[in-house]
Write an enzyme that holds these catalytic residues in place. Structure first.
Site, PDB file in Angstrom:
ATOM      1  CG  HIS A  19      -0.335  -0.050   2.523  1.00  0.00           C
ATOM      2  ND1 HIS A  19       0.380   1.003   3.036  1.00  0.00           N
ATOM      3  CD2 HIS A  19      -0.295  -1.015   3.459  1.00  0.00           C
ATOM      4  CE1 HIS A  19       0.830   0.684   4.228  1.00  0.00           C
ATOM      5  NE2 HIS A  19       0.437  -0.542   4.512  1.00  0.00           N
ATOM      6  CG  HIS A  22       4.179  -1.410   2.379  1.00  0.00           C
ATOM      7  ND1 HIS A  22       2.962  -1.981   2.149  1.00  0.00           N
ATOM      8  CD2 HIS A  22       4.548  -1.801   3.622  1.00  0.00           C
ATOM      9  CE1 HIS A  22       2.605  -2.705   3.201  1.00  0.00           C
ATOM     10  NE2 HIS A  22       3.545  -2.600   4.109  1.00  0.00           N
ATOM     11  CB  CYS A 127       0.928  -7.679  20.032  1.00  0.00           C
ATOM     12  SG  CYS A 127       0.094  -6.986  18.585  1.00  0.00           S
ATOM     13  CB  CYS A 130       3.927  -6.010  17.643  1.00  0.00           C
ATOM     14  SG  CYS A 130       3.020  -4.493  17.878  1.00  0.00           S
ATOM     15  CB  CYS A 144      -1.354  -4.084  20.790  1.00  0.00           C
ATOM     16  SG  CYS A 144      -0.263  -3.320  19.576  1.00  0.00           S
ATOM     17  CG  HIS A 147      -1.249  -4.303  15.431  1.00  0.00           C
ATOM     18  ND1 HIS A 147      -0.009  -4.202  16.016  1.00  0.00           N
ATOM     19  CD2 HIS A 147      -1.037  -4.308  14.090  1.00  0.00           C
ATOM     20  CE1 HIS A 147       0.914  -4.184  15.071  1.00  0.00           C
ATOM     21  NE2 HIS A 147       0.324  -4.236  13.899  1.00  0.00           N
ATOM     22  CE  LYS A 297      -1.152   2.115  11.771  1.00  0.00           C
ATOM     23  NZ  LYS A 297      -0.157   1.150  11.725  1.00  0.00           N
ATOM     24  CE  LYS A 300       1.112  -5.019   5.859  1.00  0.00           C
ATOM     25  NZ  LYS A 300       2.356  -5.656   5.471  1.00  0.00           N
TER      26      LYS A 300
HETATM   27  O1  ME8 Z   1       7.009  -4.154  10.058  1.00  0.00           O
HETATM   28  N1  ME8 Z   1       2.793   5.426   6.746  1.00  0.00           N
HETATM   29  O2  ME8 Z   1       6.635  -4.967   7.925  1.00  0.00           O
HETATM   30  P1  ME8 Z   1       5.349  -4.135   7.461  1.00  0.00           P
HETATM   31  C1  ME8 Z   1       4.096   5.349   6.439  1.00  0.00           C
HETATM   32  N2  ME8 Z   1       8.268  -6.970   8.392  1.00  0.00           N
HETATM   33  N3  ME8 Z   1       4.781   4.202   6.299  1.00  0.00           N
HETATM   34  C2  ME8 Z   1       4.117   3.049   6.472  1.00  0.00           C
HETATM   35  C3  ME8 Z   1       2.750   3.041   6.803  1.00  0.00           C
HETATM   36  C4  ME8 Z   1       2.068   4.302   6.935  1.00  0.00           C
HETATM   37  N4  ME8 Z   1       0.801   4.415   7.213  1.00  0.00           N
HETATM   38  N5  ME8 Z   1       2.376   1.755   6.928  1.00  0.00           N
HETATM   39  C5  ME8 Z   1       3.476   0.979   6.669  1.00  0.00           C
HETATM   40  C6  ME8 Z   1       7.257  -4.919   9.150  1.00  0.00           C
HETATM   41  N6  ME8 Z   1       4.530   1.757   6.374  1.00  0.00           N
HETATM   42  C7  ME8 Z   1       8.412  -5.904   9.290  1.00  0.00           C
HETATM   43  C8  ME8 Z   1       9.708  -5.160   9.078  1.00  0.00           C
HETATM   44  S1  ME8 Z   1      12.381  -5.061   8.891  1.00  0.00           S
HETATM   45  C9  ME8 Z   1      13.668  -6.018   9.324  1.00  0.00           C
HETATM   46  C10 ME8 Z   1      10.959  -5.997   9.234  1.00  0.00           C
HETATM   47  C11 ME8 Z   1       5.886   1.296   5.990  1.00  0.00           C
HETATM   48  O3  ME8 Z   1       4.911  -4.780   6.194  1.00  0.00           O
HETATM   49  C12 ME8 Z   1       6.927   1.803   6.965  1.00  0.00           C
HETATM   50  O4  ME8 Z   1       8.185   1.728   6.351  1.00  0.00           O
HETATM   51  O5  ME8 Z   1       4.378  -4.001   8.557  1.00  0.00           O
HETATM   52  C13 ME8 Z   1       6.829   0.777   8.079  1.00  0.00           C
HETATM   53  O6  ME8 Z   1       7.940   0.786   8.961  1.00  0.00           O
HETATM   54  C14 ME8 Z   1       6.744  -0.487   7.258  1.00  0.00           C
HETATM   55  O7  ME8 Z   1       5.928  -0.119   6.117  1.00  0.00           O
HETATM   56  C15 ME8 Z   1       6.134  -1.669   7.987  1.00  0.00           C
HETATM   57  O8  ME8 Z   1       5.947  -2.708   7.070  1.00  0.00           O
END
Ligand code: ME8
Length: 636
Positions: A19, A22, A127, A130, A144, A147, A297, A300
């Site tokens: 989304h 990301h 959680c 998380c 949490c 979430h 916010k 996903k």
């Molecule tokens: O946390 N605004 O993966 P994830 C801005 N797999 N950036 C956002 C966002 C938002 N509303 N939502 C998501 C994970 N992001 C782990 C990470 S790393 C070793 C493991 C972006 O799929 C932002 O970069 O939940 C956030 O930190 C990341 O997606 C979380 O992606």
């Protein structure tokens, strides 16, 4: 010294599709990677997918697929989403790849042999969102907060990493390297986690009786690796830790980019894991805020999603990249809505940049048959332009290398706006009328050179349109050093300009109908009073002061960079006798945002902050807005 640069995004969970959250992080990483390439660095850009753990196993089960098939499918969607928007990553790591699993097991064994992993029992609030145990402090109203779900209480025997052993080392490292975690607010957040109670040791395994979808522990096959201990290692496994030349070249010159949601694993787990494995700490952790849609916010787990593909097909890839990089003040949350995208396209891209290029090319067509003229004897303000460009390019590069792209772009745009002013002031049409071809040649040459240098600096942002502009000027595609751009002397006299269409078509906003009922007027004495519609003309917004500095030569004025919620701009405020720059930086103020710009002490001021004083003899007191009022909120 060889100029090397290594930038990473988080590896995204494959439990749902890509989304715009990301997309933002990935576009930001792509931008700084391309910027470093443009500046002559050897740059490496890593992204990828995080494929193990409870979350993925559960999502696969719900989709009636094996976890591997499920991970293959969603990981493929991330890859094609990034291909769709021309993300130029150097490598895409998947945690289910053998090259990654091997490094995770090697590091686990190393830390185990050192005695930093032990077997114990633990009960805690877990959680699934998380993928970690929460501390008591992190749980709000039994849930949490990230979430909005109650954690599960889980008690079991597991392996633990002695994270507490490295608490003092980490505290000391952060204090000695104040930029280690930036911006400062996130450094402070990590410091406060470290300064309070003793750090708990980290549970780094899951029994296979509960979860099989993970990397087996090398020293006990009854357990798989906890997903964060597995995932963080991607940053070194992808570049071939410990022997590959890539690892030797790029580590530890690494810039990690994440959002604030995963600060704790990156700010605490990861540096202590590296220390335990005798690997140098990363260079910087760069933390951005969230994109919020309609105040909530977007993520996903909350099911509040816009796809990057839809946005890019509607507005254009370069336009969306510019919007993301300009709109978000690094470290703070930003609002996301389509009106804001349209504003950025119409004001910055169409009015400022597009218009400048369009009018310059038209004049070159009209006065020089579209051939690049040789500069004349009269320099036509060239020295000021040189100084202006150098200042803008230095700030742009400095701020963007610290990920503060909104300020960096604003500095470059100040120069672009000054070029439009240069056209208005030198009046080429008048010079043509007076047959002053000498000065006219200089003006047009200065403009074309400036457009070229700006286009090269913007090529990591406007990845399609910048090359078009450069090609239409027959210029070199990139400058390996900034000095050549600063010279404003890169084009060939006599070359024919190629026609450019309209680069940034203007867009209309779809307006919601105003539905307010007409108010019956009461018979009162209304003299001296204003209509509500008069008040409505004044656009007062809550704005955040991002930077503050004194104005040279004045003891009354401060020059502030403020985030108004829809842009970042500069204002001049007469408050220096009461407030030092550090008193006001980081505070929320009230900004009259639709005042006509004014030049005060040589600085352009785009708005005014509200301050109050009882009489003209008193000193002004700034009206600060409460911390809880969002930036960009309108008064009324
Ligand atoms: O946390 N605004 O993966 P994830 C801005 N797999 N950036 C956002 C966002 C938002 N509303 N939502 C998501 C994970 N992001 C782990 C990470 S790393 C070793 C493991 C972006 O799929 C932002 O970069 O939940 C956030 O930190 C990341 O997606 C979380 O992606």
């Amino acid at each position: 010294m060889e100029k090397v640069f290594y930038v990473t995004t988080p590896i995204y969970y494959v439990n749902a599709e890509p989304h715009i959250g990301h997309a933002y992080t990935t576009i930001l990483a792509d931008f700084v990677h391309r910027l470093h390439l443009t500046l002559g660095y050897d740059s490496f850009f890593l992204t990828g997918t995080d494929e193990h753990g409870d979350k993925i196993a559960t999502a696969a089960e719900a989709g009636k697929m094996t976890p591997q098939d499920y991970a293959d499918k969603i990981s493929g969607k991330f890859k094609s989403a990034w291909d769709d928007i021309n993300i130029n990553y150097s490598d895409f790591i998947r945690t289910t790849e053998p090259r990654h699993k091997k490094v995770v097991q090697d590091i686990l064994q190393k830390v185990y042999d050192k005695g930093d992993i032990y077997f114990g029992s633990y009960g805690g609030n877990y959680c699934v969102g998380c993928e970690r145990f929460l501390t008591e402090k992190e749980i709000v109203d039994g849930k949490c907060p990230e979430h909005n779900k109650e954690p599960q209480f889980i008690e079991e025997k597991n392996y633990f990493f002695k994270m507490s052993k490295y608490q003092d080392w980490l505290l000391d490292h952060i204090n000695k390297n104040p930029e280690f975690i930036r911006p400062e607010r996130y450094k402070n957040e990590v410091l406060s986690m470290l300064k309070g109670d003793a750090l708990e040791d980290l549970c780094i395994s899951r029994p296979v009786s509960r979860l099989t979808w993970g990397i087996p522990l090398p020293f006990d096959e009854n357990f798989v690796t906890y997903v964060w201990f597995d995932a963080l290692i991607n940053y070194v496994s992808a570049i071939g830790y410990p022997d590959d030349s890539k690892y030797k070249k790029y580590w530890p010159a690494v810039q990690h980019i994440i959002a604030k949601d995963i600060l704790k694993p990156h700010g605490i787990f990861w540096p202590t894991m590296l220390k335990a494995a005798d690997i140098d700490p990363y260079m910087n952790l760069n933390v951005h805020g969230y994109w919020n849609m309609d105040e909530a916010k977007m993520s996903k787990s909350l099911g509040n999603v816009v796809t990057p593909h839809d946005l890019v097909s509607k507005y254009g890839n370069d336009q969306i990249r510019y919007f993301f990089l300009k709109e978000m003040t690094f470290g703070l949350d930003a609002r996301f809505n389509e009106d804001l995208i349209i504003d950025r396209i119409n004001y910055d891209l169409a009015n400022d940049l597009g218009n400048l290029i369009n009018r310059t090319f038209n004049m070159a067509g009209k006065y020089f048959e579209s051939k690049i003229p040789e500069a004349g004897e009269d320099k036509a303000g060239r020295d000021e332009l040189l100084a202006g460009f150098k200042k803008a390019s230095d700030s742009y590069v400095d701020y963007c290398c610290k990920f503060q792209t909104s300020i960096g772009l604003e500095k470059l745009w100040e120069f672009i706006r000054s070029l439009n002013k240069y056209v208005d002031e030198t009046k080429p049409w008048q010079l043509a009328k007076e047959s002053n071809m000498d000065k006219l040649s200089s003006v047009i040459r200065n403009l074309l050179e400036s457009i070229y240098s700006v286009a090269v600096l913007l090529s990591p942002v406007l990845i399609n349109i910048s090359p078009e502009i450069i090609a239409s000027l027959n210029g070199e595609k990139s400058a390996t050093d900034i000095d050549s751009l600063n010279s404003l002397n890169n084009l060939k006299t006599g070359e024919t300009l190629k026609e450019l269409g309209i680069l940034f078509p203007k867009l209309e906003k779809v307006k919601a109908e105003a539905k307010s009922e007409p108010v019956k007027e009461k018979k009162t004495d209304t003299e001296g009073l204003i209509d509500i519609s008069d008040f409505g003309k004044v656009d007062i917004r809550v704005a955040l002061v991002v930077e503050a500095e004194k104005v040279d030569g004045s003891d009354k004025l401060l020059y502030l960079t403020v985030d108004s919620g829809s842009d970042t701009r500069q204002i001049v405020a007469g408050i220096a006798q009461v407030y030092a720059p550090e008193d006001i930086k980081g505070k929320k103020i009230l900004l009259v945002s639709n005042l006509k710009p004014a030049v005060i002490f040589g600085k352009e001021s785009r708005g005014m902050l509200l301050a109050a004083k009882k009489s003209s003899k008193d000193k002004p007191q700034v009206i600060f807005a409460d911390e809880t009022v969002p930036v960009g909120a309108r008064l009324g």
